[in-house]
Design a protein around this motif. Structure first.
Motif, PDB file in Angstrom:
ATOM      1  N   PRO A 146      -1.897  -2.905  -0.934  1.00  0.00           N
ATOM      2  CA  PRO A 146      -1.216  -3.557   0.188  1.00  0.00           C
ATOM      3  C   PRO A 146      -1.480  -2.810   1.494  1.00  0.00           C
ATOM      4  O   PRO A 146      -1.462  -1.583   1.522  1.00  0.00           O
ATOM      5  CB  PRO A 146       0.257  -3.494  -0.179  1.00  0.00           C
ATOM      6  N   ASP A 147      -1.765  -3.558   2.544  1.00  0.00           N
ATOM      7  CA  ASP A 147      -2.021  -2.963   3.848  1.00  0.00           C
ATOM      8  C   ASP A 147      -1.498  -3.917   4.920  1.00  0.00           C
ATOM      9  O   ASP A 147      -2.013  -5.026   5.039  1.00  0.00           O
ATOM     10  CB  ASP A 147      -3.515  -2.728   4.039  1.00  0.00           C
ATOM     11  N   PRO A 148      -0.490  -3.501   5.688  1.00  0.00           N
ATOM     12  CA  PRO A 148       0.100  -4.413   6.682  1.00  0.00           C
ATOM     13  C   PRO A 148      -0.873  -4.800   7.802  1.00  0.00           C
ATOM     14  O   PRO A 148      -0.711  -5.844   8.410  1.00  0.00           O
ATOM     15  CB  PRO A 148       1.284  -3.627   7.241  1.00  0.00           C
ATOM     16  N   LEU A 149      -1.899  -4.007   8.054  1.00  0.00           N
ATOM     17  CA  LEU A 149      -2.844  -4.316   9.125  1.00  0.00           C
ATOM     18  C   LEU A 149      -3.978  -5.229   8.692  1.00  0.00           C
ATOM     19  O   LEU A 149      -4.431  -6.079   9.443  1.00  0.00           O
ATOM     20  CB  LEU A 149      -3.421  -3.023   9.710  1.00  0.00           C
ATOM     21  N   SER A 150      -4.469  -5.052   7.468  1.00  0.00           N
ATOM     22  CA  SER A 150      -5.635  -5.832   7.042  1.00  0.00           C
ATOM     23  C   SER A 150      -5.364  -6.699   5.818  1.00  0.00           C
ATOM     24  O   SER A 150      -6.289  -7.180   5.195  1.00  0.00           O
ATOM     25  CB  SER A 150      -6.806  -4.889   6.743  1.00  0.00           C
ATOM     26  N   PHE A 151      -4.108  -6.910   5.470  1.00  0.00           N
ATOM     27  CA  PHE A 151      -3.678  -7.696   4.324  1.00  0.00           C
ATOM     28  C   PHE A 151      -3.929  -6.948   3.020  1.00  0.00           C
ATOM     29  O   PHE A 151      -3.014  -6.655   2.298  1.00  0.00           O
ATOM     30  CB  PHE A 151      -4.339  -9.084   4.306  1.00  0.00           C
ATOM     31  N   GLN A 152      -5.175  -6.639   2.714  1.00  0.00           N
ATOM     32  CA  GLN A 152      -5.481  -5.872   1.503  1.00  0.00           C
ATOM     33  C   GLN A 152      -6.474  -4.769   1.840  1.00  0.00           C
ATOM     34  O   GLN A 152      -7.564  -5.047   2.333  1.00  0.00           O
ATOM     35  CB  GLN A 152      -6.095  -6.755   0.412  1.00  0.00           C
ATOM     36  N   ASN A 159      -9.844  -8.436   3.154  1.00  0.00           N
ATOM     37  CA  ASN A 159      -9.662  -7.234   3.947  1.00  0.00           C
ATOM     38  C   ASN A 159      -9.827  -7.628   5.406  1.00  0.00           C
ATOM     39  O   ASN A 159     -10.930  -7.636   5.932  1.00  0.00           O
ATOM     40  CB  ASN A 159     -10.681  -6.171   3.531  1.00  0.00           C
TER      41      ASN A 159
END
Length: 85
Positions: A50-56, A21
């Motif tokens: 999935p999160d484009p800002l924090s990877f996961q 994260n």
């Protein structure tokens, strides 16, 4: 997947024991233990989203015990201070 019985799905183990994260390493089992300590929670599982800002991003699915109530906001408030955000 470990097995199925009467509509239940049993999982054995995880693909990843550590979630990424951002710059933080997050251990799902530690978060699950904190959630399970809540008196209204019967069961839970923590998983990556999935999160484009924090990877996961960190997601959780919880089962509230029969006859009890627990909103997402009240669980977040209860967890504040028990786990790092």
């Amino acid at each position: 997947i470990h097995g199925r019985q009467e509509g239940c799905l049993y999982l054995a183990g995880r693909v990843d024991e550590v979630l990424n994260n951002g710059r933080l390493k997050v251990y799902p089992e530690e978060i699950e233990q904190a959630i399970l300590a809540h008196p209204a929670i019967e069961d839970c599982v923590v998983f990556p989203l999935p999160d484009p800002l924090s990877f996961q991003a960190i997601g959780a699915a919880v089962t509230v015990a029969a006859g009890l109530e627990c909103s997402e906001d009240s669980l977040r408030t209860w967890l504040a201070g028990r786990i790092s955000e």
